[in-house]
Scaffold this active site. Structure first.
Site, PDB file in Angstrom:
ATOM      1  N   CYS A  32       0.723  -1.107  -0.060  1.00 11.62           N
ATOM      2  CA  CYS A  32       0.009   0.006  -0.099  1.00 11.62           C
ATOM      3  C   CYS A  32       0.956   1.146   0.066  1.00 11.62           C
ATOM      4  O   CYS A  32       1.538   1.658   1.159  1.00 11.62           O
ATOM      5  CB  CYS A  32      -0.965  -0.025   1.161  1.00 11.62           C
ATOM      6  SG  CYS A  32      -1.881   1.464   1.513  1.00 11.62           S
ATOM      7  N   CYS A  35       0.163   3.873   2.543  1.00 15.06           N
ATOM      8  CA  CYS A  35       0.476   3.476   3.946  1.00 15.06           C
ATOM      9  C   CYS A  35       1.852   3.603   4.172  1.00 15.06           C
ATOM     10  O   CYS A  35       2.491   4.054   5.358  1.00 15.06           O
ATOM     11  CB  CYS A  35       0.414   1.832   3.902  1.00 15.06           C
ATOM     12  SG  CYS A  35      -1.318   1.337   3.939  1.00 15.06           S
TER      13      CYS A  35
END
Length: 107
Positions: A32, A35
């Protein structure tokens, strides 16, 4: 320098309930991009608020149960626990100022 440490399904409950300080939990995954972008922000927050808050990361690929228990369906997701209960939830990549505002009432 205080570090953002990793927790797993096995030690999640002990981590969020086992301290007198608030605990900010970052639910993330290595694949991600947003993230990963949050990593330096959380590192800076851990340093700036040393001794006032614990900041931990839960990798959803390795530890999905904690996320399921707390209704995390999108990442990155930041959940702030105080007294073992979720008091703030931020979903998506957020700027440091927004995270600090969310923490302000609990530090």
């Amino acid at each position: 320098m205080p570090a953002v440490r990793a927790v797993t399904d096995d030690d999640f409950e002990e981590t969020v309930r086992g301290t007198g300080r608030p605990v900010l939990v970052d639910f993330w995954a290595p694949w991600c991009g947003p993230c990963r972008a949050m990593g330096p922000i959380l590192d800076a927050l851990a340093q700036a608020h040393e001794g006032m808050i614990d900041i931990v990361k839960v990798n959803l690929d390795e530890s999905p149960r904690a996320a399921e228990r707390h209704g995390v369906s999108s990442i990155p997701a930041l959940l702030l626990f105080s007294g073992g209960e979720v008091v703030t939830r931020l979903v998506g990549a957020k700027p440091r100022t927004m995270i600090e505002s969310a923490l302000a009432d609990h530090l």
